[in-house]
Write an enzyme that holds these catalytic residues in place. Structure first.
Site, PDB file in Angstrom:
ATOM      1  N   LYS A   4     -22.336 -12.269  10.365  1.00 34.09           N
ATOM      2  CA  LYS A   4     -21.698 -12.525  11.656  1.00 34.09           C
ATOM      3  C   LYS A   4     -22.317 -13.723  12.356  1.00 34.09           C
ATOM      4  CE  LYS A   4     -23.408 -12.253  14.937  1.00 34.09           C
ATOM      5  NZ  LYS A   4     -24.554 -12.275  15.734  1.00 34.09           N
TER       6      LYS A   4
ATOM      7  N   GLN B 143     -24.296  -2.218  16.981  1.00 33.44           N
ATOM      8  CA  GLN B 143     -24.140  -1.724  15.619  1.00 33.44           C
ATOM      9  C   GLN B 143     -24.237  -0.202  15.561  1.00 33.44           C
ATOM     10  OE1 GLN B 143     -24.030  -3.570  12.368  1.00 33.44           O
ATOM     11  NE2 GLN B 143     -23.073  -4.888  13.851  1.00 33.44           N
TER      12      GLN B 143
ATOM     13  N   ASP C 168     -15.442  -4.679  19.368  1.00 31.78           N
ATOM     14  CA  ASP C 168     -15.327  -3.727  18.266  1.00 31.78           C
ATOM     15  C   ASP C 168     -14.094  -2.831  18.433  1.00 31.78           C
ATOM     16  OD1 ASP C 168     -17.062  -3.572  16.093  1.00 31.78           O
ATOM     17  OD2 ASP C 168     -18.690  -2.703  17.272  1.00 31.78           O
TER      18      ASP C 168
HETATM   19  N1  LIG Z   1     -20.445  -1.616  15.775  1.00 34.70           N
HETATM   20  C1  LIG Z   1     -20.239  -1.845  14.478  1.00 34.70           C
HETATM   21  N2  LIG Z   1     -19.127  -2.487  14.053  1.00 34.70           N
HETATM   22  C2  LIG Z   1     -18.925  -2.733  12.713  1.00 34.70           C
HETATM   23  O1  LIG Z   1     -17.886  -3.311  12.342  1.00 34.70           O
HETATM   24  C3  LIG Z   1     -19.938  -2.327  11.778  1.00 34.70           C
HETATM   25  C4  LIG Z   1     -21.068  -1.669  12.292  1.00 34.70           C
HETATM   26  N3  LIG Z   1     -21.179  -1.430  13.616  1.00 34.70           N
HETATM   27  N4  LIG Z   1     -22.054  -1.261  11.468  1.00 34.70           N
HETATM   28  C5  LIG Z   1     -22.065  -1.581  10.071  1.00 34.70           C
HETATM   29  C6  LIG Z   1     -20.670  -1.714   9.503  1.00 34.70           C
HETATM   30  C7  LIG Z   1     -20.638  -2.464   8.204  1.00 34.70           C
HETATM   31  N5  LIG Z   1     -19.780  -3.607   8.431  1.00 34.70           N
HETATM   32  C8  LIG Z   1     -19.554  -4.604   7.484  1.00 34.70           C
HETATM   33  C9  LIG Z   1     -18.742  -5.687   7.748  1.00 34.70           C
HETATM   34  C10 LIG Z   1     -18.547  -6.689   6.827  1.00 34.70           C
HETATM   35  C11 LIG Z   1     -19.158  -6.638   5.600  1.00 34.70           C
HETATM   36  C12 LIG Z   1     -18.942  -7.730   4.609  1.00 34.70           C
HETATM   37  O2  LIG Z   1     -18.708  -8.864   4.949  1.00 34.70           O
HETATM   38  N6  LIG Z   1     -19.010  -7.425   3.285  1.00 34.70           N
HETATM   39  C13 LIG Z   1     -18.887  -8.383   2.226  1.00 34.70           C
HETATM   40  C14 LIG Z   1     -20.035  -8.274   1.242  1.00 34.70           C
HETATM   41  C15 LIG Z   1     -21.366  -8.110   1.892  1.00 34.70           C
HETATM   42  C16 LIG Z   1     -22.507  -8.147   0.885  1.00 34.70           C
HETATM   43  O3  LIG Z   1     -22.592  -9.121   0.136  1.00 34.70           O
HETATM   44  O4  LIG Z   1     -23.290  -7.181   0.874  1.00 34.70           O
HETATM   45  C17 LIG Z   1     -17.625  -8.134   1.426  1.00 34.70           C
HETATM   46  O5  LIG Z   1     -17.137  -6.987   1.439  1.00 34.70           O
HETATM   47  O6  LIG Z   1     -17.157  -9.049   0.778  1.00 34.70           O
HETATM   48  C18 LIG Z   1     -19.959  -5.558   5.294  1.00 34.70           C
HETATM   49  C19 LIG Z   1     -20.157  -4.554   6.230  1.00 34.70           C
HETATM   50  C20 LIG Z   1     -19.375  -3.618   9.729  1.00 34.70           C
HETATM   51  N7  LIG Z   1     -19.854  -2.558  10.403  1.00 34.70           N
END
Ligand SMILES: Nc1nc(=O)c2c([nH]1)NC[C@@H]1CN(c3ccc(C(=O)N[C@@H](CCC(=O)O)C(=O)O)cc3)C=[N+]21
Length: 296
Positions: A53, A97, A120
């Site tokens: 982010k 988060q 969010d």
């Molecule tokens: N208030 C809050 N809002 C959230 O939206 C929130 C949160 N807390 N807590 C944690 C989770 C997790 N999350 C992710 C978002 C993007 C990827 C992301 O970009 N993933 C990449 C890969 C990441 C990697 O390489 O490990 C993909 O899927 O291509 C991962 C995890 C949002 N979250």
């Protein structure tokens, strides 16, 4: 052969629109849109998310503010920080988060965020507005899921959709948004009977439970659109960490389209977050409440 939906490409296209909005806001003399992210403790999924982010903010020209607090932080101290971020004119989006440590009441913290800065989309005011169809800020992952489906099939009215997982942050809002798109939605969860059979009837399957490869090839009908929200870490034979989704990707050749993990829903979540932040900044500049103009 199923189409692999390229979440990174769809996210880049949204980023271009977000960047153009940032540029025009700044050119009109407004403050640079700012996003504050609060991380309490060190949940690994949250760590990954925060670093992605921050980089995305830099890329699109948003100001970003990171608040990393120790796991022992008290709820009272966290509420003081949120009140401060709510009051700041250079912060247009506030994201705390989740999950939070057990000693902190998550609902109380999320409700303390100014709904206009709740990028969010977790505050009850936004949940309610989205549910009622009267505006509101859309939760990032759920909005990203719908955009990926519409990248394949723009008109969803009449489709049968199965959403697996009833979380507040993904399953429930996906079901709400797909209902508004005109889908007939089934929301399945751990107590659902005959899940594979219900899945076989769906034109659209969204899996958001965090159970590696739960959805098998023979659960999915020919020509279905399959969206994988799950991200689990697994170790393969040589001990290397690997990301796996809730869908057995290799078994989906007969689907119309399927999202990969990584490179599917994850990148969309971040792109929508930044878009929501810039929408919030735009609403602030115009003296209106965020999400009231999205008309979606
Ligand atoms: N208030 C809050 N809002 C959230 O939206 C929130 C949160 N807390 N807590 C944690 C989770 C997790 N999350 C992710 C978002 C993007 C990827 C992301 O970009 N993933 C990449 C890969 C990441 C990697 O390489 O490990 C993909 O899927 O291509 C991962 C995890 C949002 N979250």
């Amino acid at each position: 052969m199923a189409e692999t939906i390229d979440g990174r490409a769809v996210a880049r296209a949204l980023d271009e629109r977000t960047r153009a909005m940032v540029d025009s806001l700044v050119a009109e003399g407004n403050a640079r849109p700012g996003l504050a992210v609060v991380l309490v403790g060190n949940d690994p999924a949250s760590e990954v998310y925060v670093s992605h982010k921050t980089k995305a903010c830099e890329r699109l020209g948003l100001a970003s503010f990171e608040h990393r607090l120790p796991a022992e932080t008290s709820e009272a101290d966290l509420l003081v920080l949120i009140a401060d971020l709510n009051a700041r004119v250079d912060v247009h989006g506030v994201l705390v988060q989740v999950p939070l440590p057990d000693h902190i009441d998550e609902a109380r913290v999320l409700e303390a965020i100014d709904p206009a800065k709740d990028v969010d989309g977790f505050h009850p005011v936004n949940v309610g507005r989205i549910s009622a169809g009267t505006g509101g800020i859309r939760p990032c992952t759920a909005a990203g899921v719908v955009m990926l489906i519409k990248a394949v099939e723009p008109e969803l009215a009449g489709f049968d959709a199965l959403v697996i997982g009833r979380s507040n942050i993904v399953g429930k809002p996906v079901a709400t948004l797909l209902t508004q798109e005109g889908c007939t939605v089934t929301l399945a969860h751990s107590q659902t009977r005959d899940l594979p059979e219900k899945c076989r009837r769906a034109d659209i399957v969204v899996a958001a439970v965090g159970r590696p490869e739960l959805v098998r090839g023979d659960w999915v009908r020919d020509g279905a659109i399959v969206i994988d929200v799950g991200i689990s870490r697994s170790e393969n034979a040589d001990g290397k960490g690997q990301l796996v989704g809730d869908v057995a990707f290799a078994e989906m050749q007969h689907a119309r389209a399927v999202t990969p993990v990584p490179g599917g829903v994850g990148p969309m979540t971040i792109a929508v977050l930044l878009h929501n932040t810039v929408e919030a900044a735009k609403a602030f500049a115009g003296g209106k409440s965020a999400g009231m103009e999205q008309g979606q």
